[in-house]
Structure formats: structure tokens, C-alpha cells
Design an enzyme around this catalytic site. Structure first.
Site, PDB file in Angstrom:
ATOM      1  N   TYR A  23      11.991   9.306   6.293  1.00  0.00           N
ATOM      2  CA  TYR A  23      13.153   9.660   5.473  1.00  0.00           C
ATOM      3  C   TYR A  23      13.481  11.143   5.577  1.00  0.00           C
ATOM      4  O   TYR A  23      13.515  11.856   4.583  1.00  0.00           O
ATOM      5  CB  TYR A  23      12.907   9.267   4.001  1.00  0.00           C
ATOM      6  N   TYR A 151      10.076  -3.096  -3.343  1.00  0.00           N
ATOM      7  CA  TYR A 151      10.060  -2.492  -2.006  1.00  0.00           C
ATOM      8  C   TYR A 151       9.260  -3.398  -1.078  1.00  0.00           C
ATOM      9  O   TYR A 151       8.124  -3.762  -1.384  1.00  0.00           O
ATOM     10  CB  TYR A 151       9.443  -1.087  -2.021  1.00  0.00           C
ATOM     11  N   ASP A 252       3.869 -10.122  -1.864  1.00  0.00           N
ATOM     12  CA  ASP A 252       3.701  -8.972  -0.973  1.00  0.00           C
ATOM     13  C   ASP A 252       2.581  -8.103  -1.552  1.00  0.00           C
ATOM     14  O   ASP A 252       2.801  -7.319  -2.472  1.00  0.00           O
ATOM     15  CB  ASP A 252       5.029  -8.210  -0.885  1.00  0.00           C
ATOM     16  N   LYS A 281      -1.381  -2.172   5.045  1.00  0.00           N
ATOM     17  CA  LYS A 281      -1.847  -0.881   4.525  1.00  0.00           C
ATOM     18  C   LYS A 281      -3.369  -0.714   4.570  1.00  0.00           C
ATOM     19  O   LYS A 281      -3.896  -0.371   5.620  1.00  0.00           O
ATOM     20  CB  LYS A 281      -1.259  -0.658   3.126  1.00  0.00           C
TER      21      LYS A 281
HETATM   22  C1  LIG Z   1       4.400  -0.123   2.557  1.00  0.00           C
HETATM   23  C2  LIG Z   1       4.883  -1.441   2.113  1.00  0.00           C
HETATM   24  C3  LIG Z   1       5.574  -2.300   2.981  1.00  0.00           C
HETATM   25  C4  LIG Z   1       5.918  -1.910   4.397  1.00  0.00           C
HETATM   26  O1  LIG Z   1       4.795  -1.703   5.183  1.00  0.00           O
HETATM   27  P1  LIG Z   1       4.911  -0.820   6.542  1.00  0.00           P
HETATM   28  O2  LIG Z   1       3.562  -0.902   7.141  1.00  0.00           O
HETATM   29  O3  LIG Z   1       5.317   0.560   6.121  1.00  0.00           O
HETATM   30  O4  LIG Z   1       5.964  -1.471   7.385  1.00  0.00           O
HETATM   31  C5  LIG Z   1       5.967  -3.523   2.493  1.00  0.00           C
HETATM   32  N1  LIG Z   1       5.708  -3.902   1.220  1.00  0.00           N
HETATM   33  C6  LIG Z   1       5.035  -3.109   0.372  1.00  0.00           C
HETATM   34  C7  LIG Z   1       4.755  -3.595  -1.019  1.00  0.00           C
HETATM   35  C8  LIG Z   1       4.619  -1.849   0.777  1.00  0.00           C
HETATM   36  O5  LIG Z   1       3.982  -1.042  -0.094  1.00  0.00           O
END
Ligand SMILES: *Cc1c(COP(=O)(O)O)cnc(C)c1O
Length: 431
Positions: A23, A151, A252, A281
């Protein structure tokens, strides 16, 4: 230019001239800090300073940097093979990791699709849901219901389920698939539950259920969309409504997975299992990029019966052996540690030591869950200025929007955590 042994100023010159950061603008680049190495919870800067890391490199480095056991896992695998294609090939690190993920994630998630990043694992989850309904002859069920302030990543399908405002939907409105949004959960994590907290979600679900393939949400913690912690009852209610109205549920867990909230996976707070789950992550302890999308047999069977007959995805670096090897080592390390004790200790210390921030006129809220501490300001902060103050105070804390937050490594020592919280208290209330 001779690129061997670049000086710090040469590195900065190249950076400013050519390199995008997350960003960022290359027309008006913001300052960056030159890191030369990292060990434990410390980042070493090129100018000799050492910073205590409060970010775990965005949720990832849960065991700290340069960990001997994780290093060992990578180097051992390196001598065997760093990569091999996954089409028609299986290898031990992938088999071990798949079995581990099946074992530790909520029952009955037992099918694993590996990919390279969180955003891609979200794309895969959405595609699984769509192919599932195609197989049932319900191709019109191709939209997702999600929560505002969510997100899910930066690729186009993932972006379509991010918060419409902070996710900048207006910039791409012509190309984003229009999804269905419910209000962000109003209930805080620790707040008494009232059934009408779920009313808007239920309304959206019932109104759109004929078109809905799945609900996608971040369980318990909405991360990059605002660091909001919401009620366990909300998540239970979502699962029940999805069952009642035959809509799949995608969790997620890319930020929440592997212990961060105090449970191994945040879904455990509500005792629920999603139909599809994304992890990423901290999966590799922050060593390499790797993600996985898990699903239950109902979903995988459905996809097997779809027109394509196969699941239509296959990344080049799928199940990269180096990444799988370090993920195995990271999960082993986590499970062998007293991670629950560590998270509880960090939570108690964050609650205690961030509490004084509440007295600041500029602070709107202070909240802590597991190893996540958040100070929400009334107004958006000047990231570059605040970052500079934190570096001068000897810590690495990177705020965004109105949020100053820390999510340290689980093995951070009490004194180092105190340095992080003291820096926050001091920097937010100078003088
Ligand atoms: C960071 C994140 C993503 C995206 O993951 P990237 O490895 O950056 O593509 C998706 N969902 C959540 C909840 C996240 O924290």
C-alpha cells in the site's frame, strides 16, 4: 552499479527509486527501515540499532525469528529437494502436513488443498463453494455473504468480500463480483449476548439464500478490517443459520489460526466447524509463504460430482516441500510448547499494561484478546511519524488507520513485552 556489499544509502536509493512496499506510492515514498537480520523477537537495523518486534511480521513469526528448530527443518529439507511439482507427485513433508492439519483442525475437515498465500487460499475456498453448488445443479448459488469490516486478501475474488469501504470497492466496482454484506458484529467478545445482534445477518442470509453459495468470515477476530473481537454466540448463530438455510460456511483463520486468540483455531471458541477453512500466515512460523484450504467430505464429494469432475485449481508452487517442512516443524514446536500458558500470560500482561492508554483523550478504545493488543485512536494516525517514534523507543510497531496494535511472538519474555507496552503508552501520550 556494483551490487555486491551495497551500502545502506545505496539500498535506500534503490528502494526509493524502484521498489513497491505494501500500500505504497512510488511518487511519494514513505521512509523504510533497513533490517539486516533478526533473531528471537529482535530486528537488527543496518545502523546498528536493535528493535523489539511487536508485529510478528503480520501475525506470522509466532516462535520469533531465526529459530534453531525451524532453521534445521529448512536446511534438512534443502539437502533433499527444495521443490518438485505437485501434479502427480507426493512427498513426505506434504503428507505429514496434511495429516497434521487434519488432526488439529475442527472435525470433520479432512481434505487439504495447499497453495502459496492467504489470498489464494481464499480464492480456492470461494471456488470450492461455487463448484459444490454447480454439482448440485444450483449454479445460481454463486454469491457470498460476508461481514462489513472484514478482510480476506487483495486478489480480486478475495477483495470482493473485503469491507466495501476500507477494501476500496469503488475503485474496482466494474470488475468485482457483487457480494452480500451484513453489518459488522456489534457485540464485543466479552459482552452479554442479545439475539438481535444477529438480526441483520439473518435478514441478509434469508433474503439472498437462493443465490448464496457460502458465508465467509473471520471467526472471532476481524483483523486488518479493524481488529474487532466479536462474540462467540455470534459465530455459533452464524453456523446454525448456515445449516438451517443450506449455505456453506467458510472460516478464514489465516490470521487467527495456530493459537493467536488463545485457542488453536478461533472456531473452537464457538465449538463449531466450518465447511471450508483457510489457514496461512503463521502456518510456517513466518518462514515461507504457504497456505491451505481445508474442507469436509460433503464439499469434496460434491466437487467430485461437478461438471468438471475435478477441482479446477493447481498452483505451480503447490505444497512446496521447503515450506511444508518448516510448517511441520512450526506446528510441532507449537504443540510441544506451553502455548496456552504463554498466550494467557501475554494476554494478562497486555491487559494490565495497555490499560493506562484508556486515560488518553486521543484513545477511543483498548482491547486485548489472546496475544493481540489493540489501542484504537479517535482519528487515523500519521503512520510514518508514529513509526519513527516507535523506532526511537526501540520497538517495531506498525500502526494502520486508527489502530496501534501488537501481536508478539508467543515466546516473548515479560521484560520485552513490557518494553512494547511502555513504548505504546509513552508514544501515544508524549510529555
Ligand atoms: C492476511 C490475511 C489474508 C491474506 O493473506 P496473504 O497471505 O496476505 O495473501 C486473508 N485473510 C486474512 C484474515 C488475513 O489476515
Amino acid at each position: 552499479m556494483n551490487l555486491k556489499n551495497l551500502s545502506a544509502s545505496q539500498i535506500h536509493a534503490i528502494d526509493q527509486a524502484h521498489v513497491w512496499h505494501p500500500y505504497s506510492s512510488l511518487s511519494q515514498p514513505l521512509p523504510t527501515y533497513h533490517v539486516t537480520s533478526a533473531k528471537g523477537v529482535r530486528l537488527q537495523l543496518g545502523d546498528g540499532r536493535e528493535l523489539i518486534d511487536g508485529m510478528s511480521s503480520w501475525w506470522c513469526a509466532i516462535h520469533g525469528y531465526n529459530h534453531p528448530q525451524l532453521n534445521e527443518a529448512v536446511t534438512t529439507q534443502l539437502t533433499k529437494m527444495s521443490h518438485v511439482m505437485f501434479g502427480g507427485i507426493i512427498h513426505e513433508p506434504a503428507a505429514q502436513l496434511a495429516q497434521r492439519l487434519v488432526d488439529i483442525t475442527p472435525e470433520p475437515l479432512n481434505k487439504v488443498f495447499f497453495s502459496d498465500s492467504g489470498s489464494v487460499s481464499v480464492e480456492i475456498a470461494m471456488k470450492m463453494a461455487l463448484q459444490f453448488w454447480q454439482a448440485k445443479g444450483r449454479a445460481e448459488k454463486n454469491r457470498l455473504l460476508t461481514l462489513r469490516k472484514g478482510y480476506h486478501g487483495d486478489t480480486f475474488a478475495a477483495m470482493s468480500v473485503c469491507d466495501p469501504e476500507t477494501g476500496m470497492h469503488h475503485l474496482f466496482s466494474e470488475v468485482l463480483h457483487p457480494q452480500v454484506f451484513s453489518e459488522s458484529p456489534r457485540c464485543r467478545f466479552d459482552e452479554a449476548w442479545q439475539p438481535d445482534y444477529l438480526a441483520d445477518f439473518e435478514h441478509q442470509l434469508i433474503n439472498h439464500k437462493e443465490q448464496l453459495a457460502a458465508v465467509i468470515l473471520e471467526p472471532i477476530v476481524q483483523g486488518a478490517g479493524g481488529m474487532h473481537f466479536y462474540s462467540v454466540d455470534y459465530l455459533k448463530g452464524v453456523r446454525a443459520l448456515c445449516d438451517e438455510h443450506d449455505v456453506l460456511l467458510i472460516a478464514d483463520e489465516i490470521a487467527t489460526g495456530f493459537g493467536r486468540t488463545g485457542k488453536l483455531f478461533a472456531c473452537e471458541w464457538a465449538g463449531i466447524s466450518p465447511d471450508i477453512m483457510c489457514v496461512g500466515k503463521s502456518l510456517t512460523g513466518g518462514y515461507m509463504t504457504l497456505a491451505a484450504t481445508l474442507c469436509n467430505e460433503r464439499v469434496s464429494d460434491g466437487i467430485g460430482e461437478s461438471e468438471a469432475g475435478v477441482f479446477m485449481h493447481g498452483p505451480t508452487f503447490m505444497a512446496n516441500p521447503l515450506a511444508c517442512a518448516v510448517a511441520n516443524a512450526s506446528i510441532e514446536l507449537l504443540l510441544a510448547s506451553d502455548w496456552q500458558g504463554n498466550i494467557a500470560r501475554i494476554e494478562a500482561q497486555l491487559k494490565d499494561q495497555l490499560a493506562p492508554c484508556k486515560a488518553h483523550g486521543t484513545v477511543a478504545d483498548v482491547r486485548v484478546l489472546g496475544a493481540i493488543g489493540v489501542v484504537e485512536m479517535n482519528d487515523a494516525v500519521d503512520v510514518a511519524a508514529l513509526q519513527k517514534s516507535f523506532v526511537e523507543a526501540g520497538v517495531w510497531i506498525r500502526p494502520f488507520a486508527k489502530l496501534v496494535y501488537v501481536m508478539p511472538a508467543f515466546n516473548i519474555e515479560a521484560a520485552d513485552l513490557s518494553s512494547l507496552t511502555a513504548a505504546i503508552v509513552e508514544v501515544l501520550n508524549p510529555g
